[in-house]
Design a protein around this motif. Structure first.
Motif, PDB file in Angstrom:
ATOM      1  N   MET A  37      14.117  -4.924   4.820  1.00 37.94           N
ATOM      2  CA  MET A  37      13.426  -6.198   4.565  1.00 37.94           C
ATOM      3  C   MET A  37      14.414  -7.347   4.507  1.00 37.94           C
ATOM      4  O   MET A  37      14.134  -8.447   5.006  1.00 37.94           O
TER       5      MET A  37
ATOM      6  N   ALA B 210      15.498  -8.200   7.958  1.00 38.93           N
ATOM      7  CA  ALA B 210      14.424  -8.815   8.743  1.00 38.93           C
ATOM      8  C   ALA B 210      14.089 -10.211   8.237  1.00 38.93           C
ATOM      9  O   ALA B 210      13.277 -10.921   8.840  1.00 38.93           O
ATOM     10  N   GLY B 211      14.704 -10.585   7.115  1.00 31.39           N
ATOM     11  CA  GLY B 211      14.448 -11.917   6.588  1.00 31.39           C
ATOM     12  C   GLY B 211      13.118 -12.054   5.889  1.00 31.39           C
ATOM     13  O   GLY B 211      12.512 -13.132   5.874  1.00 31.39           O
ATOM     14  N   VAL B 212      12.641 -10.978   5.292  1.00 28.73           N
ATOM     15  CA  VAL B 212      11.368 -11.023   4.553  1.00 28.73           C
ATOM     16  C   VAL B 212      11.542 -11.919   3.329  1.00 28.73           C
ATOM     17  O   VAL B 212      12.596 -11.929   2.689  1.00 28.73           O
ATOM     18  N   ASP B 213      10.513 -12.647   2.999  1.00 31.14           N
ATOM     19  CA  ASP B 213      10.536 -13.548   1.851  1.00 31.14           C
ATOM     20  C   ASP B 213      11.012 -12.805   0.594  1.00 31.14           C
ATOM     21  O   ASP B 213      10.565 -11.690   0.329  1.00 31.14           O
TER      22      ASP B 213
ATOM     23  N   LEU C   6       8.295 -11.281  -1.702  1.00 33.79           N
ATOM     24  CA  LEU C   6       7.682 -10.061  -1.178  1.00 33.79           C
ATOM     25  C   LEU C   6       8.639  -8.877  -1.340  1.00 33.79           C
ATOM     26  O   LEU C   6       8.232  -7.769  -1.674  1.00 33.79           O
TER      27      LEU C   6
ATOM     28  N   LEU D  20       8.535  -7.839  -4.872  1.00 37.03           N
ATOM     29  CA  LEU D  20       7.238  -7.210  -5.178  1.00 37.03           C
ATOM     30  C   LEU D  20       7.221  -5.765  -4.708  1.00 37.03           C
ATOM     31  O   LEU D  20       6.797  -4.860  -5.441  1.00 37.03           O
ATOM     32  N   VAL D  21       7.697  -5.572  -3.483  1.00 36.30           N
ATOM     33  CA  VAL D  21       7.677  -4.212  -2.925  1.00 36.30           C
ATOM     34  C   VAL D  21       8.652  -3.299  -3.688  1.00 36.30           C
ATOM     35  O   VAL D  21       8.296  -2.194  -4.098  1.00 36.30           O
TER      36      VAL D  21
ATOM     37  N   ILE E 208       5.955  -2.424  -6.579  1.00 35.90           N
ATOM     38  CA  ILE E 208       5.251  -1.253  -6.048  1.00 35.90           C
ATOM     39  C   ILE E 208       6.105   0.008  -6.175  1.00 35.90           C
ATOM     40  O   ILE E 208       5.722   0.981  -6.834  1.00 35.90           O
TER      41      ILE E 208
ATOM     42  N   GLY F 151      -0.855   6.725  -7.002  1.00 35.28           N
ATOM     43  CA  GLY F 151      -0.944   5.831  -5.855  1.00 35.28           C
ATOM     44  C   GLY F 151      -2.032   4.776  -5.965  1.00 35.28           C
ATOM     45  O   GLY F 151      -2.085   3.858  -5.171  1.00 35.28           O
ATOM     46  N   THR F 152      -2.885   4.896  -6.966  1.00 37.89           N
ATOM     47  CA  THR F 152      -3.966   3.927  -7.116  1.00 37.89           C
ATOM     48  C   THR F 152      -3.827   3.173  -8.428  1.00 37.89           C
ATOM     49  O   THR F 152      -3.273   2.080  -8.480  1.00 37.89           O
ATOM     50  N   LEU F 153      -4.262   3.783  -9.498  1.00 33.58           N
ATOM     51  CA  LEU F 153      -4.300   3.108 -10.799  1.00 33.58           C
ATOM     52  C   LEU F 153      -2.915   2.706 -11.294  1.00 33.58           C
ATOM     53  O   LEU F 153      -2.697   1.570 -11.735  1.00 33.58           O
TER      54      LEU F 153
ATOM     55  N   MET G 288      -0.072   2.367  -9.597  1.00 32.77           N
ATOM     56  CA  MET G 288       0.548   1.386  -8.723  1.00 32.77           C
ATOM     57  C   MET G 288      -0.049   0.000  -8.961  1.00 32.77           C
ATOM     58  O   MET G 288       0.673  -0.995  -9.058  1.00 32.77           O
ATOM     59  N   LEU G 289      -1.373  -0.036  -9.091  1.00 30.11           N
ATOM     60  CA  LEU G 289      -2.052  -1.311  -9.326  1.00 30.11           C
ATOM     61  C   LEU G 289      -1.603  -1.932 -10.642  1.00 30.11           C
ATOM     62  O   LEU G 289      -1.292  -3.131 -10.727  1.00 30.11           O
TER      63      LEU G 289
ATOM     64  N   VAL H 233       1.918  -3.330 -10.319  1.00 28.86           N
ATOM     65  CA  VAL H 233       1.954  -4.591  -9.569  1.00 28.86           C
ATOM     66  C   VAL H 233       1.498  -5.754 -10.451  1.00 28.86           C
ATOM     67  O   VAL H 233       2.130  -6.826 -10.472  1.00 28.86           O
TER      68      VAL H 233
ATOM     69  N   ASN I 192       8.077 -15.948   8.570  1.00 25.86           N
ATOM     70  CA  ASN I 192       8.432 -15.288   9.830  1.00 25.86           C
ATOM     71  C   ASN I 192       7.554 -14.051  10.024  1.00 25.86           C
ATOM     72  O   ASN I 192       6.765 -13.675   9.152  1.00 25.86           O
TER      73      ASN I 192
ATOM     74  N   ALA J 246       8.274 -10.866  10.169  1.00 26.96           N
ATOM     75  CA  ALA J 246       8.525  -9.734   9.260  1.00 26.96           C
ATOM     76  C   ALA J 246       7.806  -9.948   7.935  1.00 26.96           C
ATOM     77  O   ALA J 246       7.193  -9.030   7.386  1.00 26.96           O
ATOM     78  N   THR J 247       7.886 -11.176   7.431  1.00 24.56           N
ATOM     79  CA  THR J 247       7.206 -11.485   6.170  1.00 24.56           C
ATOM     80  C   THR J 247       5.711 -11.284   6.328  1.00 24.56           C
ATOM     81  O   THR J 247       5.047 -10.720   5.442  1.00 24.56           O
TER      82      THR J 247
ATOM     83  N   VAL K 221       4.882  -7.514   6.449  1.00 21.24           N
ATOM     84  CA  VAL K 221       5.022  -6.892   5.121  1.00 21.24           C
ATOM     85  C   VAL K 221       3.883  -7.353   4.214  1.00 21.24           C
ATOM     86  O   VAL K 221       3.321  -6.551   3.448  1.00 21.24           O
TER      87      VAL K 221
ATOM     88  N   VAL L 113       1.292  -4.964   2.341  1.00 17.43           N
ATOM     89  CA  VAL L 113       1.181  -4.989   0.870  1.00 17.43           C
ATOM     90  C   VAL L 113      -0.276  -5.260   0.460  1.00 17.43           C
ATOM     91  O   VAL L 113      -0.807  -4.622  -0.444  1.00 17.43           O
TER      92      VAL L 113
ATOM     93  N   ILE M 193      -2.395  -2.693  -1.766  1.00 19.88           N
ATOM     94  CA  ILE M 193      -2.909  -3.103  -3.083  1.00 19.88           C
ATOM     95  C   ILE M 193      -4.429  -3.188  -3.044  1.00 19.88           C
ATOM     96  O   ILE M 193      -5.129  -2.764  -3.976  1.00 19.88           O
TER      97      ILE M 193
ATOM     98  N   ALA N 220      -5.919   0.310  -3.148  1.00 23.61           N
ATOM     99  CA  ALA N 220      -5.813   0.883  -4.502  1.00 23.61           C
ATOM    100  C   ALA N 220      -6.840   0.241  -5.423  1.00 23.61           C
ATOM    101  O   ALA N 220      -7.495   0.929  -6.218  1.00 23.61           O
ATOM    102  N   ALA N 221      -6.968  -1.088  -5.316  1.00 19.08           N
ATOM    103  CA  ALA N 221      -7.926  -1.799  -6.174  1.00 19.08           C
ATOM    104  C   ALA N 221      -9.350  -1.320  -5.895  1.00 19.08           C
ATOM    105  O   ALA N 221     -10.160  -1.127  -6.812  1.00 19.08           O
TER     106      ALA N 221
ATOM    107  N   ARG O  12     -10.271   1.642  -4.738  1.00 16.00           N
ATOM    108  CA  ARG O  12     -10.436   2.991  -5.294  1.00 16.00           C
ATOM    109  C   ARG O  12     -10.642   2.949  -6.800  1.00 16.00           C
ATOM    110  O   ARG O  12     -11.479   3.665  -7.352  1.00 16.00           O
ATOM    111  N   VAL O  13      -9.849   2.093  -7.454  1.00 20.22           N
ATOM    112  CA  VAL O  13      -9.958   2.000  -8.916  1.00 20.22           C
ATOM    113  C   VAL O  13     -11.321   1.416  -9.290  1.00 20.22           C
ATOM    114  O   VAL O  13     -11.967   1.855 -10.241  1.00 20.22           O
TER     115      VAL O  13
END
Lengths: 724, 58
Positions: free
Chosen positions: A330, A333-336, A339, A342-343, A347, A520-522, A524-525, A528, B2, B4-5, B8, B12, B16, B19-20, B22-23
């Motif tokens: 990331m 790749a220059g991801v913000d 983000l 967050l990941v 997560i 993976g659900t509750l 993870m949520l 986050v 960009n 990539a952002t 991603v 994400v 999310i 998951a929300a 399912r919950v």
């Protein structure tokens, strides 16, 4: 499609046969209207027609003494929307007479039936030779011989079920003797109107047995007419209908058994071997020590040695590798940056903290499944019965406590085996004191942070859970509505046998997969949401400013946590809002405790946000960590378990009272622990007074006669008189 | 923003969001549409199996 209901006594091998027939197709879920496990699945290898097997709870009779028996009989007689086409009655071949008692009751329903004579190998070893052809002739339905655990004979079941449905093979009417049959023939005409013809005989016999559910459902006019006949009959013969029917059933079973069973010299008696083992394992004193040793071994394998190696591999190896590589990708790749954080921290940080403990969870479930399958767990219930009885609890309360080691939800559901309402209520409230598998990760982390022998720590906490159940039972039994003596505990101990690998694999896979899905659900949520709230704050009057990764002070979550964390001061973490917030998120799912701490605590050992034991040890003291752990172990369970409590207790008012009791107990015990720990370090706090109150109140309630009445009279109230 | 952002971000949101969802189904009892819980779901993860069973029956 053919629907076949699988019915039989507990320990007759139903689950094993069910799993062999359905394989991986079988699913579990909640039974409509009541909280008893229901399994159903299609016979996987039979292609002529789809056959759905519905596995009913194991029962000894069709009389409604427990919710499980009610569920089974309601399904068989078809009061629910679905009704079986065929009943598959499974009998333990080494204990035919007991199985025949239930079979005679099912036969009265007039449903096409197939009889499975299971555990033929155990019968042979015990010196019993069963003639299946003669049994089939006596019963009037097909008999299939099986050794379920070895998958012998199971392929014939599907064909037999098909024939039973196509040819409407209803079992022969069981003859209960001339006297009873004459009464049944008099009752039938007065009740037959509006009843399905095949149920008339069954209802007539149930009326003779004074079955409360039949009496309630039938209608006053019919009941009065039938009871007039029954009363006259009982007066004439000088005996009561309940006794007569039970005797007649046993006599019928004995006749059938004599017709088809011969006894030869046993080559080796499985019963004798079990008896020899039980002389040691069920010894009054040695048995308890052996149980503790067995559980220590379980935790030694699952938590300390094999489990820890696997967890370290996943956390320090695999998850680190995943997180590092995703982070680098990331960044390149220059991801913000938001983000990215967050990941990685939100997560992966949250979910990774929990998923890493999958090996321990898997191994724990594996060990417990092996103990259950081989027959040892049933002995645990027997061993604990005496101890539980002295504390006013039924031995049946042990079973939910043992199940609670896995998950509180089925444990709370399991309290439905307790017939007495007050005992059941106490059990529902106290069962979640047992640390479930969801609490295992936080136990392990704290044990690793502050102690070296994590198996001993884990075992101690589980024993602590049992102690809390006993003491709470003693306390709650002083309250109106919960007073009552525990019922005698009678249970059948299964013969020891090698665990069925299929059952264990299904059991462990199902539970482990549920853990992964929850992560993976509750989890993870929650992680986050916690990360977002912990990463944003108000800066220079501007709202929702991103503070940066791991900059939690000044965040909205910190403000929220600081607002109420003072409440936890007597327990030692009044100045640690992270622990308070983690406790709060634990109400959603107990795994959230660790997931939240992983997000909130800056793990200096690794920047990817995985909490390590070292970072926890740097963050707080052992006293505070243990106090938080004790509070979370015995406070109100997760929302799923609260939902199960609501269903068992019946009303939200009672559920809320249970939650208040659990939280108050947790608060008191954690306060006592922390304040005494503080004292042991030479520090005395004015909050010690809370610990004193927390000791005096329960001791007063338990030790002083009519203590609750005296307290209530202070408020001008008096408890209602308890009727014996 | 960009590419990539954006990618991603989409991933994400899907993770999310899934998951929300399912919950949500877990706690509103919608997952029990197969009838085995009759809407009175305890909220445990086994509820997800109920949806699978419903699809199988179809």
């Amino acid at each position: 499609m053919i629907t076949a209901a699988l019915i039989g006594n507990p320990n007759s091998g139903k689950t094993t046969v069910f799993n062999k027939l359905t394989g991986s197709v079988q699913k579990t879920g909640n039974w409509p209207g009541v909280t008893v496990d229901r399994k159903e699945g299609f016979i996987r290898t039979y292609t002529k027609e789809k056959i759905l097997i519905v596995d009913l709870p194991g029962i000894y009779s069709m009389s409604p003494y427990s919710p499980e028996e009610v569920v089974s009989r309601d399904y068989l007689i078809g009061t629910q929307s679905d009704k079986p086409d065929v009943a598959i009655n499974i009998i333990d071949a080494s204990n035919i007479e007991r199985g025949l008692y239930l079979l005679t009751q099912v036969a009265d329903l007039g449903i096409p039936m197939v009889v499975i004579l299971n555990m033929m190998d155990v019968a042979e070893k015990s010196g019993m030779k069963v003639d299946a052809a003669k049994l089939s002739e006596a019963l009037g339905c097909e008999v299939v011989q099986t050794v379920g655990i070895r998958n012998q004979g199971t392929e014939a079941i599907a064909e037999a079920v098909q024939r039973a449905r196509d040819e409407h093979r209803v079992p022969s009417e069981i003859n209960y003797g001339e006297t009873l049959e004459s009464c049944i023939s008099k009752i039938s005409p007065v009740i037959s109107e509006g009843l399905r013809p095949e149920l008339v005989r069954w209802v007539s016999i149930k009326l003779l047995e004074r079955d409360p559910m039949v009496l309630a459902d039938l209608g006053k006019e019919k009941v009065d007419a039938a009871m007039e006949i029954i009363t006259a009959f009982e007066k004439e013969v000088g005996d009561d209908g309940i006794q007569m029917v039970a005797t007649a059933r046993y006599d019928a079973g004995s006749r059938i058994q004599e017709h088809c069973l011969t006894r030869v010299e046993p080559s080796e008696s499985a019963n004798t071997l079990s008896d020899r083992i039980d002389r040691i394992l069920l010894n009054r004193v040695a048995g308890i020590f052996i149980f503790v040793a067995v559980m220590f071994l379980v935790y030694f394998i699952a938590v300390q040695t094999v489990g820890t190696m696997a967890v370290d591999f996943i956390n320090d190896g695999f998850m680190q590798w995943v997180s590092q590589n995703i982070g680098i990708m990331m960044l390149n790749a220059g991801v913000d940056p938001f983000l990215h954080d967050l990941v990685i921290s939100g997560i992966l940080g949250g979910i990774g903290a929990i998923i890493g403990f999958l090996p321990q969870i898997f191994l724990l479930f594996l060990c417990l499944a092996v103990l259950e399958e081989c027959g040892y767990m049933a002995r645990v219930a027997y061993l604990m019965d005496r101890l539980f009885y002295h504390f006013g609890l039924s031995g049946r309360a042990v079973i939910p406590a043992v199940i609670g080691i896995g998950c509180s939800v089925p444990a709370i559901m399991g309290t439905r085996t307790i017939e007495d309402q007050s005992n059941r209520t106490v059990s529902v409230i106290c069962t979640s004191f047992m640390p479930c598998s969801a609490k295992l990760p936080i136990i392990t982390v704290i044990a690793a942070a502050f102690f070296h022998a994590s198996a001993i720590v884990t075992l101690s906490l589980y024993l602590f859970g049992i102690v809390m159940i006993l003491l709470s039972g003693l306390f709650l039994k002083r309250f109106p509505g919960l007073i009552g003596k525990p019922a005698p505990f009678v249970m059948e101990l299964p013969v020891y046998h090698m665990p069925a690998v299929d059952n264990i694999v299904n059991n462990v896979t199902d539970k482990s997969w549920a853990f992964v899905k929850r992560a993976g659900t509750l989890i993870m949520l929650s992680a986050v949401i916690v990360w977002l709230l912990a990463s944003f704050g108000t800066v220079d009057g501007k709202w929702f400013v991103y503070l940066g990764d791991n900059q939690t002070s000044g965040s909205y979550l910190a403000a929220f946590g600081n607002a109420f964390t003072w409440m936890f001061a007597p327990m030692g973490f009044g100045d640690k809002w992270e622990l308070s917030v983690a406790t709060l998120t634990g109400f959603m799912a107990k795994e959230n405790l660790l997931g939240t701490l992983a997000v909130l605590l800056d793990s200096s050992a690794d920047s990817e946000g995985f909490i390590t034991a070292a970072s926890l040890a740097n963050y707080t003291t052992v006293g505070v960590a243990m106090s938080m752990l004790i509070f979370n172990l015995i406070c109100a369970p997760c929302v799923a378990a609260i939902g199960a409590m609501r269903r068992e207790l019946g009303t939200w008012k009672r559920t809320l009272m249970a939650i208040v009791f659990q939280c108050a107990t947790a608060y008191g015990v954690a306060t006592i622990f922390y304040q005494f720990w503080l004292l042991s370090t030479g520090t005395f706090s004015w909050m010690f007074v809370f610990a004193v109150i927390a000791i005096i109140v329960p001791v007063y309630v338990i030790a002083v006669p009519d203590s609750v009445g005296r307290i209530m009279s202070l408020f001008g109230k008096r408890p209602k008189e308890e009727s014996e | 923003m960009n590419a990539a952002t954006f990618i991603v971000a989409v991933i994400v949101i899907l993770i999310i969001g899934g998951a929300a969802y399912r919950v949500f189904r877990m706690f509103t009892g919608k997952g029990s549409s197969c009838g085995c819980c009759k809407g009175d779901c305890c909220g445990c993860s086994r509820n997800i199996n109920c949806e699978v069973r419903e699809e199988e029956k179809k």
